[in-house]
Design an enzyme around this catalytic site. Structure first.
Site, PDB file in Angstrom:
ATOM      1  N   ASP A   1    -111.415  -4.539 -21.362  1.00  0.00           N
ATOM      2  CA  ASP A   1    -110.543  -5.248 -20.412  1.00  0.00           C
ATOM      3  C   ASP A   1    -110.569  -4.613 -19.016  1.00  0.00           C
ATOM      4  O   ASP A   1    -111.308  -5.093 -18.148  1.00  0.00           O
ATOM      5  CB  ASP A   1    -109.114  -5.351 -20.956  1.00  0.00           C
ATOM      6  CG  ASP A   1    -108.337  -6.542 -20.396  1.00  0.00           C
ATOM      7  OD1 ASP A   1    -108.927  -7.378 -19.686  1.00  0.00           O
ATOM      8  OD2 ASP A   1    -107.125  -6.650 -20.688  1.00  0.00           O
ATOM      9  N   ASP A   2    -109.769  -3.561 -18.802  1.00  0.00           N
ATOM     10  CA  ASP A   2    -109.697  -2.874 -17.504  1.00  0.00           C
ATOM     11  C   ASP A   2    -109.710  -1.371 -17.772  1.00  0.00           C
ATOM     12  O   ASP A   2    -108.676  -0.700 -17.676  1.00  0.00           O
ATOM     13  CB  ASP A   2    -108.413  -3.282 -16.772  1.00  0.00           C
ATOM     14  CG  ASP A   2    -108.358  -4.781 -16.522  1.00  0.00           C
ATOM     15  OD1 ASP A   2    -109.008  -5.248 -15.574  1.00  0.00           O
ATOM     16  OD2 ASP A   2    -107.678  -5.484 -17.304  1.00  0.00           O
TER      17      ASP A   2
ATOM     18  N   GLU B   1    -102.441 -13.774 -24.725  1.00  0.00           N
ATOM     19  CA  GLU B   1    -102.287 -12.325 -24.498  1.00  0.00           C
ATOM     20  C   GLU B   1    -100.785 -12.052 -24.539  1.00  0.00           C
ATOM     21  O   GLU B   1    -100.294 -11.383 -25.440  1.00  0.00           O
ATOM     22  CB  GLU B   1    -102.893 -11.927 -23.144  1.00  0.00           C
ATOM     23  CG  GLU B   1    -102.715 -10.435 -22.805  1.00  0.00           C
ATOM     24  CD  GLU B   1    -103.242 -10.050 -21.413  1.00  0.00           C
ATOM     25  OE1 GLU B   1    -103.514 -10.949 -20.586  1.00  0.00           O
ATOM     26  OE2 GLU B   1    -103.369  -8.828 -21.162  1.00  0.00           O
TER      27      GLU B   1
ATOM     28  N   HIS C   1    -115.471  -8.735 -22.619  1.00  0.00           N
ATOM     29  CA  HIS C   1    -114.205  -8.863 -21.876  1.00  0.00           C
ATOM     30  C   HIS C   1    -113.974  -7.591 -21.066  1.00  0.00           C
ATOM     31  O   HIS C   1    -113.361  -6.632 -21.522  1.00  0.00           O
ATOM     32  CB  HIS C   1    -113.059  -9.111 -22.872  1.00  0.00           C
ATOM     33  CG  HIS C   1    -111.741  -9.417 -22.226  1.00  0.00           C
ATOM     34  ND1 HIS C   1    -110.734 -10.101 -22.878  1.00  0.00           N
ATOM     35  CD2 HIS C   1    -111.248  -9.137 -21.000  1.00  0.00           C
ATOM     36  CE1 HIS C   1    -109.685 -10.226 -22.094  1.00  0.00           C
ATOM     37  NE2 HIS C   1    -109.963  -9.634 -20.936  1.00  0.00           N
TER      38      HIS C   1
ATOM     39  N   HIS D   1    -113.116  -6.787 -16.881  1.00  0.00           N
ATOM     40  CA  HIS D   1    -112.937  -7.218 -15.479  1.00  0.00           C
ATOM     41  C   HIS D   1    -113.555  -6.116 -14.638  1.00  0.00           C
ATOM     42  O   HIS D   1    -113.070  -4.978 -14.681  1.00  0.00           O
ATOM     43  CB  HIS D   1    -111.457  -7.373 -15.141  1.00  0.00           C
ATOM     44  CG  HIS D   1    -110.770  -8.367 -16.020  1.00  0.00           C
ATOM     45  ND1 HIS D   1    -110.578  -9.679 -15.647  1.00  0.00           N
ATOM     46  CD2 HIS D   1    -110.253  -8.255 -17.275  1.00  0.00           C
ATOM     47  CE1 HIS D   1    -109.965 -10.329 -16.623  1.00  0.00           C
ATOM     48  NE2 HIS D   1    -109.754  -9.491 -17.626  1.00  0.00           N
TER      49      HIS D   1
ATOM     50  N   HIS E   1    -108.511 -16.606 -20.649  1.00  0.00           N
ATOM     51  CA  HIS E   1    -107.487 -15.758 -21.242  1.00  0.00           C
ATOM     52  C   HIS E   1    -106.406 -16.680 -21.810  1.00  0.00           C
ATOM     53  O   HIS E   1    -105.940 -17.601 -21.108  1.00  0.00           O
ATOM     54  CB  HIS E   1    -106.841 -14.863 -20.191  1.00  0.00           C
ATOM     55  CG  HIS E   1    -107.666 -13.682 -19.775  1.00  0.00           C
ATOM     56  ND1 HIS E   1    -108.959 -13.785 -19.348  1.00  0.00           N
ATOM     57  CD2 HIS E   1    -107.352 -12.357 -19.733  1.00  0.00           C
ATOM     58  CE1 HIS E   1    -109.410 -12.563 -19.049  1.00  0.00           C
ATOM     59  NE2 HIS E   1    -108.447 -11.679 -19.278  1.00  0.00           N
TER      60      HIS E   1
HETATM   61  N1  HPA Z   1    -105.022 -10.399 -18.337  1.00  0.00           N
HETATM   62  C1  HPA Z   1    -104.964 -11.268 -17.334  1.00  0.00           C
HETATM   63  N2  HPA Z   1    -105.562 -11.052 -16.176  1.00  0.00           N
HETATM   64  C2  HPA Z   1    -106.246  -9.924 -16.001  1.00  0.00           C
HETATM   65  C3  HPA Z   1    -106.344  -8.997 -17.000  1.00  0.00           C
HETATM   66  C4  HPA Z   1    -105.717  -9.254 -18.239  1.00  0.00           C
HETATM   67  O1  HPA Z   1    -105.763  -8.481 -19.214  1.00  0.00           O
HETATM   68  N3  HPA Z   1    -107.089  -7.982 -16.499  1.00  0.00           N
HETATM   69  C5  HPA Z   1    -107.445  -8.309 -15.254  1.00  0.00           C
HETATM   70  N4  HPA Z   1    -106.926  -9.493 -14.929  1.00  0.00           N
HETATM   71 ZN    ZN Z   2    -108.685  -9.575 -19.356  1.00  0.00          ZN
END
Ligand code: HPA
Ligand code: ZN
Length: 350
Positions: free
Chosen positions: A288-289, A210, A27, A29, A207
Site C-alpha cells: 500500500d504505502d 477498506e 497495490h 501507491h 479501492h
Molecule cells: N486508501 C485510499 N487511498 C489511498 C491509500 C489507501 O490505502 N493509500 C494512498 N491513497
Molecule cells: Zn491503497
C-alpha cells in the site's frame, strides 16, 4: 491453475521462505513509497519548505487513527515532487526495494491529480515514473507497470479532465484505479469515467471495502466493472459478496500493515486474510504505502504470517494469487508460476 500440497515448515524457517519467494505486488501507491529522508532531500533540492523540522519530526507525525489522518500527511509529503527526475528517483528507490524483496512484477498506482493541481505537468509525472519502469526491467529484472488513480474526494468532472490530460501517454499506463477518502465517495460517483476507460481498453481496479461498506464492493464490481478490488477486507461481513468474489475469482489486493496502521483491525492477529484465503478468494498481500505503514512486501508477509499462523500452503497460494491476479499476459504468468515452482522445489518443500 494447479494446486500443490506442502509439508509443514517449522515456524522459525517461515520468514526466510517468505522473503525469498517470488511474488507480484499489485497495490502500491508510488507516492506512498516516499521515505522521510527522500522527502527532505527533495524539499532541499527544490527549495520547498516543509512544516516539519527534521526527518524524526516528520516520522513522529505518522501516528494515524484512520484513512483520512494518513491522507492529510501523505498529500503533504508529495508536495516536494516537482521535476521529472523527482518522480524517477522516487520510483527507482521503490523498485530497488521491491527487487530486494523478490518482487518480480509490480503494478504501481500513481495519483496525478496530487501533482497537476500544484502545477506539475502530467507529462512530467508520467515520463519520470515510466523511465524508472523501463530501467527497472533492464537493470533489476523486474516487470513494472503503471496504473493511474483518480482521487475520489474530487469530482467525476475532474477525473474526466485528468483522463484527457493522460491520454497522450496512453501507452505508458495499463489501467486506472480509484483511491483517496472512501466513505461518502461511493464507486458509482465515477460510473461514466470508468465506462469511458473501459471503452479505451484500460484495465480497471478500485479501492473498496477498506473502511467503506460491502455495498461499495458490490458497486465497484457491478457499476464500475472493475477486474480487481483494492483492500476489500470488509467483504467478510457479507456472505453473498464473499460467494460472488470467490465464484468470479475477483482478486483482492489486501494490505495487512496498512490495515493495522489505519486501525481497520485492532491488531494483526485479528486480520481476516486467513478467512479470505480459506473461503477460496484470490487474496494477495501488498504494501500500500510502505514508507508510511512500516514495511515493504516482505515485512507484510513476515509479520502477517507470524501474527496469524498462516502456513507454507498459504504462502504458495498468496504468491500464485498475485500472479493470477496481475495484468501480465499469459506467457508472463506461466513464467512467474514456473519461477514459483522452482523456488519451492529448491527450498525443499515440494
Ligand atoms: N486508501 C485510499 N487511498 C489511498 C491509500 C489507501 O490505502 N493509500 C494512498 N491513497
Ligand atoms: Zn491503497
Amino acid at each position: 491453475m494447479t494446486t500443490h500440497t506442502f509439508p509443514d515448515v517449522p515456524a522459525d524457517q517461515m520468514p526466510a521462505l517468505l522473503r525469498g519467494m517470488p511474488k507480484a505486488e499489485l497495490h502500491i501507491h508510488i507516492e506512498g513509497s516516499l521515505e522521510p529522508e527522500l522527502i527532505f532531500a527533495l524539499a532541499q533540492r527544490n527549495g520547498v519548505s516543509l512544516p516539519y523540522a527534521s526527518v524524526e519530526d516528520l516520522r513522529r507525525a505518522y501516528a494515524f487513527t484512520n484513512l483520512q489522518t494518513f491522507l492529510d500527511i501523505y498529500y503533504a509529503g508529495a508536495s516536494v515532487l516537482l521535476k521529472e527526475q523527482d518522480f524517477y528517483d522516487m520510483a527507482w528507490a521503490y523498485l530497488e526495494r521491491a527487487a530486494a524483496d523478490h518482487v518480480v512484477r509490480t503494478e504501481m498506482f500513481f495519483d496525478p491529480q496530487t501533482h497537476t493541481e500544484r502545477g506539475v505537468a502530467m507529462q512530467t509525472v508520467i515520463d519520470g515514473l515510466h523511465r524508472a519502469c523501463v530501467d527497472a526491467k533492464a537493470r533489476l529484472g523486474i516487470d513494472a507497470e503503471l496504473i493511474l488513480c483518480f482521487l475520489r474526494h474530487l469530482s467525476e468532472e475532474d477525473a474526466f479532465a485528468t483522463l484527457e490530460q493522460a491520454l497522450p501517454f496512453r501507452d505508458k499506463f495499463i489501467g486506472v484505479g480509484l483511491d483517496s477518502s472512501e466513505v461518502g465517495h461511493p464507486p458509482e460517483k465515477f460510473a461514466r469515467v470508468f465506462a469511458r476507460c473501459r471503452e479505451l481498453g484500460l484495465h480497471l481496479v478500485a479501492h473498496a471495502g477498506e473502511e467503506g461498506p460491502p455495498a461499495y464492493v458490490w458497486s465497484a464490481l457491478d457499476v464500475l466493472k472493475v477486474e480487481r478490488i483494492d483492500h476489500g477486507v470488509q467483504s467478510t461481513k457479507d456472505p453473498a459478496l464473499m460467494k460472488r468474489l470467490a465464484q468470479d475469482r475477483i482478486p483482492l489486493t489486501v494490505c495487512p500493515l496498512s490495515n493495522l496502521k489505519l486501525c481497520v483491525f485492532p491488531d494483526l492477529a485479528q486480520h481476516n486474510l486467513r478467512d479470505l484465503l480459506d473461503a477460496g478468494l484470490v487474496a494477495t498481500v501488498n504494501s500500500d504505502d510502505p514508507a508510511y505503514f512500516g514495511g515493504y512486501m516482505n515485512e507484510n508477509f513476515v509479520q502477517t504470517f507470524a501474527a496469524t499462523g498462516l502456513t507454507v500452503q498459504h504462502a504458495w497460494q498468496l504468491a500464485a494469487n498475485s500472479f493470477e491476479g496481475s495484468f501480465a499476459d499469459a506467457a508472463a504468468k506461466r513464467r512467474y508460476m514456473d519461477q514459483l515452482g522452482d523456488y519451492f522445489s529448491r527450498v525443499g518443500v515440494r
